[in-house]
Design a protein around this motif. Structure first.
Motif, PDB file in Angstrom:
ATOM      1  N   GLU A   1       7.563  -1.195   6.313  1.00  0.00           N
ATOM      2  CA  GLU A   1       6.199  -1.155   6.970  1.00  0.00           C
ATOM      3  C   GLU A   1       5.232  -0.143   6.067  1.00  0.00           C
ATOM      4  OE1 GLU A   1       7.434   0.474  10.844  1.00  0.00           O
ATOM      5  OE2 GLU A   1       8.662  -1.518  11.332  1.00  0.00           O
ATOM      6  N   LEU A   2       5.902   1.101   6.056  1.00  0.00           N
ATOM      7  CA  LEU A   2       4.790   1.823   5.378  1.00  0.00           C
ATOM      8  C   LEU A   2       4.184   1.195   4.056  1.00  0.00           C
ATOM      9  CD1 LEU A   2       7.032   5.059   5.554  1.00  0.00           C
ATOM     10  CD2 LEU A   2       4.832   4.611   6.746  1.00  0.00           C
ATOM     11  N   VAL A   3       4.863   0.607   3.064  1.00  0.00           N
ATOM     12  CA  VAL A   3       4.514   0.136   1.867  1.00  0.00           C
ATOM     13  C   VAL A   3       3.554  -1.044   2.153  1.00  0.00           C
ATOM     14  CG1 VAL A   3       5.170  -1.305   0.002  1.00  0.00           C
ATOM     15  CG2 VAL A   3       6.493   0.832   0.783  1.00  0.00           C
ATOM     16  N   ARG A   4       3.806  -1.893   3.176  1.00  0.00           N
ATOM     17  CA  ARG A   4       2.743  -2.891   3.513  1.00  0.00           C
ATOM     18  C   ARG A   4       1.420  -2.221   4.137  1.00  0.00           C
ATOM     19  NH1 ARG A   4       7.475  -5.518   5.602  1.00  0.00           N
ATOM     20  NH2 ARG A   4       7.021  -4.585   7.533  1.00  0.00           N
ATOM     21  N   LYS A   5       1.633  -1.278   4.809  1.00  0.00           N
ATOM     22  CA  LYS A   5       0.509  -0.674   5.287  1.00  0.00           C
ATOM     23  C   LYS A   5      -0.567  -0.136   4.232  1.00  0.00           C
ATOM     24  CE  LYS A   5      -1.204   2.692   8.779  1.00  0.00           C
ATOM     25  NZ  LYS A   5      -0.863   3.825   9.891  1.00  0.00           N
ATOM     26  N   ARG A   6       0.191   0.609   3.394  1.00  0.00           N
ATOM     27  CA  ARG A   6      -0.351   1.231   2.255  1.00  0.00           C
ATOM     28  C   ARG A   6      -1.092   0.383   1.116  1.00  0.00           C
ATOM     29  NH1 ARG A   6      -3.536   4.083  -0.672  1.00  0.00           N
ATOM     30  NH2 ARG A   6      -2.949   5.711  -2.005  1.00  0.00           N
ATOM     31  N   PHE A   7      -0.381  -0.634   0.917  1.00  0.00           N
ATOM     32  CA  PHE A   7      -0.268  -1.843  -0.032  1.00  0.00           C
ATOM     33  C   PHE A   7      -1.780  -2.369   0.441  1.00  0.00           C
ATOM     34  CE2 PHE A   7      -0.131  -5.926  -2.157  1.00  0.00           C
ATOM     35  CZ  PHE A   7       0.465  -5.602  -3.273  1.00  0.00           C
ATOM     36  N   ARG A   8      -2.091  -2.632   1.518  1.00  0.00           N
ATOM     37  CA  ARG A   8      -3.300  -3.305   1.829  1.00  0.00           C
ATOM     38  C   ARG A   8      -4.677  -2.331   1.231  1.00  0.00           C
ATOM     39  NH1 ARG A   8      -1.457  -4.580   8.019  1.00  0.00           N
ATOM     40  NH2 ARG A   8      -0.891  -2.507   7.748  1.00  0.00           N
ATOM     41  N   THR A   9      -4.429  -1.077   1.283  1.00  0.00           N
ATOM     42  CA  THR A   9      -5.434  -0.321   0.853  1.00  0.00           C
ATOM     43  C   THR A   9      -5.578  -0.148  -0.885  1.00  0.00           C
ATOM     44  OG1 THR A   9      -4.317   1.704   1.094  1.00  0.00           O
ATOM     45  CG2 THR A   9      -5.482   1.055   2.864  1.00  0.00           C
ATOM     46  N   LEU A  10      -4.491  -0.560  -1.472  1.00  0.00           N
ATOM     47  CA  LEU A  10      -4.627  -0.545  -2.791  1.00  0.00           C
ATOM     48  C   LEU A  10      -5.329  -1.653  -3.292  1.00  0.00           C
ATOM     49  CD1 LEU A  10      -1.225   0.945  -3.312  1.00  0.00           C
ATOM     50  CD2 LEU A  10      -3.438   2.325  -3.791  1.00  0.00           C
ATOM     51  N   GLN A  11      -5.829  -1.567  -4.708  1.00  0.00           N
ATOM     52  CA  GLN A  11      -6.316  -2.690  -5.241  1.00  0.00           C
ATOM     53  C   GLN A  11      -5.638  -3.303  -6.159  1.00  0.00           C
ATOM     54  OE1 GLN A  11      -8.597  -4.691  -4.608  1.00  0.00           O
ATOM     55  NE2 GLN A  11     -10.408  -3.848  -5.056  1.00  0.00           N
ATOM     56  N   MET A  12      -4.757  -4.374  -5.871  1.00  0.00           N
ATOM     57  CA  MET A  12      -3.976  -4.955  -6.801  1.00  0.00           C
ATOM     58  C   MET A  12      -4.710  -5.779  -8.073  1.00  0.00           C
ATOM     59  SD  MET A  12      -0.879  -5.118  -6.942  1.00  0.00           S
ATOM     60  CE  MET A  12       0.221  -5.522  -8.449  1.00  0.00           C
ATOM     61  N   PRO A  13      -4.534  -5.551  -9.201  1.00  0.00           N
ATOM     62  CA  PRO A  13      -5.249  -6.174 -10.306  1.00  0.00           C
ATOM     63  C   PRO A  13      -4.848  -7.510 -10.331  1.00  0.00           C
ATOM     64  CG  PRO A  13      -3.020  -4.856 -11.173  1.00  0.00           C
ATOM     65  CD  PRO A  13      -3.390  -4.610  -9.539  1.00  0.00           C
ATOM     66  N   ASP A  14      -5.749  -8.295 -11.356  1.00  0.00           N
ATOM     67  CA  ASP A  14      -5.540  -9.749 -11.374  1.00  0.00           C
ATOM     68  C   ASP A  14      -4.324  -9.783 -12.447  1.00  0.00           C
ATOM     69  OD1 ASP A  14      -5.870 -12.261 -12.152  1.00  0.00           O
ATOM     70  OD2 ASP A  14      -7.670 -12.098 -13.316  1.00  0.00           O
ATOM     71  N   SER A  15      -3.477 -10.597 -12.201  1.00  0.00           N
ATOM     72  CA  SER A  15      -2.231 -10.665 -12.808  1.00  0.00           C
ATOM     73  C   SER A  15      -2.268 -11.265 -14.151  1.00  0.00           C
ATOM     74  CB  SER A  15      -1.197 -11.325 -12.229  1.00  0.00           C
ATOM     75  OG  SER A  15      -1.440 -12.711 -12.091  1.00  0.00           O
ATOM     76  N   SER A  16      -3.703 -11.845 -14.349  1.00  0.00           N
ATOM     77  CA  SER A  16      -3.762 -12.424 -15.620  1.00  0.00           C
ATOM     78  C   SER A  16      -4.644 -11.561 -16.840  1.00  0.00           C
ATOM     79  CB  SER A  16      -4.493 -13.736 -15.753  1.00  0.00           C
ATOM     80  OG  SER A  16      -5.726 -13.640 -15.081  1.00  0.00           O
TER      81      SER A  16
END
Length: 183
Positions: free
Chosen positions: A115-130
């Motif tokens: 739950e904590l990771v899902r909540k925090r993950f939403r605020t982080l910018q995930m890079p384009d995988s390519s």
């Protein structure tokens, strides 16, 4: 039967201090002893008052430990390791702490970490995988999430497993990601 010491206060005054502290939240005997000592009450008066409060079930380290663990796990997202240290700092015996910590099973702890990771993950910018720096950016996100869980008392193995699950569900590239050794 009001004992008075020249450097401290009476038993009635010590009892009032304890009752005021207990209106905020449950406290361990150790916390109350420390507060009384800080206010200048003698150990003799503090022990007499705390013994009476224990008999009246107003001070109960076992109940305190149970409440503390449930509350801090649920509302603050603390893992067992952090909760164990908090209880130790509050003066709860190792036996009572272990008993209280046993109320949180591995599935509960893992679910709360997720739950904590899902909540925090939403605020982080995930890079384009390519992108060219995708792996380095992914590793940076992983370090932040794992670090957040570590500060809350979750084991490194659980933290990496939960973060990997979140990355997988978000469609991030997790090839070559096997945990702490892969970074």
């Amino acid at each position: 039967m009001q004992q008075r010491d020249e450097s401290g206060g009476t038993e009635a005054q010590a009892k009032d201090v304890c009752l005021r502290l207990l209106t905020d939240r449950a406290r361990s005997r150790h916390e109350l002893e420390a507060n009384l000592a800080k206010k200048g009450f003698t150990a003799e008066i503090a022990n007499a008052v705390l013994d009476r409060l224990e008999k009246a079930k107003l001070v109960d380290d076992e109940s305190f430990a149970q409440q503390w663990v449930q509350s801090r796990h649920k509302y603050s997202g603390k893992g067992k390791r952090a909760l164990s240290m908090e209880l130790r700092n509050k003066g709860v015996s190792n036996e009572l702490a272990l008993h209280a910590l046993d109320t949180i099973d591995a599935d509960d702890e893992r679910q709360r970490a997720a739950e904590l990771v899902r909540k925090r993950f939403r605020t982080l910018q995930m890079p384009d995988s390519s992108g060219p720096d995708a792996r380095a950016e992914r590793d940076k996100v992983v370090r932040r999430l794992v670090g957040m869980l570590a500060r809350r008392g979750y084991s490194q193995g659980m933290a990496f497993a939960v973060v990997k699950e979140q990355l997988d569900s978000a469609g991030a590239d997790t090839e070559g990601f096997d945990g702490p050794d892969s970074m």
